[in-house]
Design a protein around this motif. Structure first.
Motif, PDB file in Angstrom:
ATOM      1  N   GLU A  88      21.299  64.883  -1.742  1.00 12.68           N
ATOM      2  CA  GLU A  88      21.918  64.438  -3.122  1.00 12.68           C
ATOM      3  C   GLU A  88      22.544  65.736  -3.721  1.00 12.68           C
ATOM      4  N   LEU A  89      22.227  66.964  -3.124  1.00 14.04           N
ATOM      5  CA  LEU A  89      22.804  68.102  -3.465  1.00 14.04           C
ATOM      6  C   LEU A  89      24.222  68.261  -3.665  1.00 14.04           C
ATOM      7  N   ASN A  90      24.606  68.830  -4.744  1.00 17.28           N
ATOM      8  CA  ASN A  90      26.172  69.131  -4.933  1.00 17.28           C
ATOM      9  C   ASN A  90      26.483  70.450  -4.158  1.00 17.28           C
ATOM     10  N   PHE A  91      27.240  70.455  -3.076  1.00 16.17           N
ATOM     11  CA  PHE A  91      27.358  71.552  -2.311  1.00 16.17           C
ATOM     12  C   PHE A  91      28.406  72.551  -3.030  1.00 16.17           C
ATOM     13  N   ASP A  92      29.438  71.914  -3.407  1.00 17.65           N
ATOM     14  CA  ASP A  92      30.268  72.737  -4.321  1.00 17.65           C
ATOM     15  C   ASP A  92      29.743  73.753  -5.320  1.00 17.65           C
ATOM     16  N   GLU A  93      28.778  73.119  -6.043  1.00 17.18           N
ATOM     17  CA  GLU A  93      28.070  73.843  -7.192  1.00 17.18           C
ATOM     18  C   GLU A  93      27.130  74.879  -6.461  1.00 17.18           C
ATOM     19  N   LEU A  94      26.455  74.592  -5.310  1.00 13.73           N
ATOM     20  CA  LEU A  94      25.766  75.497  -4.695  1.00 13.73           C
ATOM     21  C   LEU A  94      26.545  76.685  -4.274  1.00 13.73           C
ATOM     22  N   CYS A  95      27.607  76.363  -3.763  1.00 13.26           N
ATOM     23  CA  CYS A  95      28.684  77.475  -3.122  1.00 13.26           C
ATOM     24  C   CYS A  95      29.129  78.374  -4.304  1.00 13.26           C
ATOM     25  N   LEU A  96      29.336  77.912  -5.315  1.00 12.60           N
ATOM     26  CA  LEU A  96      29.633  78.539  -6.545  1.00 12.60           C
ATOM     27  C   LEU A  96      28.576  79.452  -7.086  1.00 12.60           C
ATOM     28  N   LEU A  97      27.482  79.161  -7.139  1.00 13.88           N
ATOM     29  CA  LEU A  97      26.210  79.855  -7.580  1.00 13.88           C
ATOM     30  C   LEU A  97      25.981  80.883  -6.709  1.00 13.88           C
ATOM     31  N   PHE A  98      25.878  80.483  -5.290  1.00  9.14           N
ATOM     32  CA  PHE A  98      25.596  81.490  -4.333  1.00  9.14           C
ATOM     33  C   PHE A  98      26.771  82.525  -4.568  1.00  9.14           C
ATOM     34  N   GLU A  99      28.039  82.354  -4.521  1.00  8.35           N
ATOM     35  CA  GLU A  99      29.096  83.297  -4.520  1.00  8.35           C
ATOM     36  C   GLU A  99      28.752  84.219  -5.906  1.00  8.35           C
ATOM     37  N   GLU A 100      28.509  83.926  -6.910  1.00  6.97           N
ATOM     38  CA  GLU A 100      28.342  84.592  -8.198  1.00  6.97           C
ATOM     39  C   GLU A 100      27.102  85.502  -7.996  1.00  6.97           C
ATOM     40  N   TRP A 101      26.061  85.047  -7.319  1.00  7.85           N
ATOM     41  CA  TRP A 101      24.663  85.640  -6.995  1.00  7.85           C
ATOM     42  C   TRP A 101      24.986  86.938  -6.064  1.00  7.85           C
ATOM     43  N   ALA A 102      25.836  86.464  -5.176  1.00  4.19           N
ATOM     44  CA  ALA A 102      26.208  87.556  -4.113  1.00  4.19           C
ATOM     45  C   ALA A 102      27.069  88.629  -4.776  1.00  4.19           C
ATOM     46  N   LYS A 103      28.009  88.349  -5.594  1.00  5.62           N
ATOM     47  CA  LYS A 103      28.645  89.456  -6.130  1.00  5.62           C
ATOM     48  C   LYS A 103      27.860  90.585  -6.959  1.00  5.62           C
ATOM     49  N   LYS A 104      26.769  90.070  -7.509  1.00  3.90           N
ATOM     50  CA  LYS A 104      25.848  90.853  -8.289  1.00  3.90           C
ATOM     51  C   LYS A 104      24.916  91.641  -7.208  1.00  3.90           C
ATOM     52  N   ASN A 105      24.648  91.110  -6.093  1.00  2.00           N
ATOM     53  CA  ASN A 105      23.755  91.780  -5.144  1.00  2.00           C
ATOM     54  C   ASN A 105      23.869  92.369  -3.844  1.00  2.00           C
ATOM     55  N   ILE A 106      25.243  92.262  -3.560  1.00  4.64           N
ATOM     56  CA  ILE A 106      25.493  92.570  -2.317  1.00  4.64           C
ATOM     57  C   ILE A 106      26.712  93.694  -2.299  1.00  4.64           C
TER      58      ILE A 106
END
Length: 254
Positions: A88-106
């Motif tokens: 039931e997961l929205n993969f597009d939402e997950l990808c966008l969220l993960f990308e924003e987190w990565a920009k801040k932390n990597i």
């Protein structure tokens, strides 16, 4: 767990995952969506890709996961719960969220190797005609961290998705490493626009280019070469790498 990662990074991502849309009914919901997804991420990072493998990962690391996440009543999600949440997961939402987190932390350094990685997650779509989702990601080789990822419904759609990921990649002066599928002029143009470099496989999908590369390797002098040997799973592996000066107008075509 095989994964060695700072707790702060884990819980920064854990907090971000709490913003995901949870499509489950409130009634009978025992585990927070961020707990389920975080366990899936840690499982995949440890080499446990499928649902049964994720279940094995949970069973092997029960005590450590309970100490780390302190779930309600010390209960971790079951195999069926993980599967239901992922369907039931929205993969597009997950990808966008993960990308924003990565920009801040990597932090991406100059000349860092960025490799394309692809995984299939079977059973993530309930439609019988499409039994799996392909995820492609840009992977920071030295840090062993995924920076950005995207969903494709089948392998034929992977090329434009990778081009999109390259275009959105925030760093310049890096080295992209990809397989023969992505030996495409449009992909290379997007890499060059990032003032970056590329290392690509060449196979029969680019027949004319392959012939030129073979000719250069056979008749042109080597600039440098290196050989390494190592034991891997009981086998002795020998790798030879040679560098040639470009020729046959390759730099004008590619």
């Amino acid at each position: 767990m095989k994964v060695k990662i700072k707790k702060k990074i884990i819980f920064d991502l854990y907090a971000e995952l709490s913003n995901l849309t949870d499509a489950r009914r409130k009634q009978g919901k025992r585990h927070k969506i961020e707990l389920v997804i975080m366990i899936v991420i840690l499982s995949i990072m440890s080499g446990h890709d499928g649902y049964h493998a994720i279940g094995d990962f949970i069973n092997k690391n029960i005590e450590e996961l309970i100490v780390l996440f302190k779930p309600k009543k010390n209960r971790l999600p079951s195999f069926s719960t993980v599967r239901r949440v992922m369907k039931e997961l929205n993969f597009d939402e997950l990808c966008l969220l993960f990308e924003e987190w990565a920009k801040k932390n990597i932090q991406i350094n100059k000349k860092e190797w960025i490799s394309l990685d692809g995984k299939s997650m079977r059973g993530t779509i309930s439609d019988n005609k499409r039994k799996f989702v392909n995820l492609v990601s840009l992977f920071c080789v030295e840090k062993k961290q995924v920076f950005s990822m995207g969903k494709v419904d089948d392998k034929s759609n992977e090329i434009p998705k990778v081009q999109e990921l390259i275009e959105k990649f925030p760093a310049k002066d890096v080295i992209f490493r990809m397989d023969a599928m992505h030996c495409q002029k449009k992909t290379i143009k997007k890499i060059l626009k990032k003032d970056s470099f590329y290392v690509l496989d060449v196979k029969e999908n680019q027949e004319r280019l392959l012939k030129k590369v073979k000719y250069i390797c056979e008749y042109f002098p080597t600039i440098s070469s290196d050989t390494t040997e190592e034991k891997n799973r009981g086998r002795l592996e020998r790798r030879e790498v040679s560098v040639y000066k470009e020729g046959l107008d390759l730099k004008y075509e590619w």
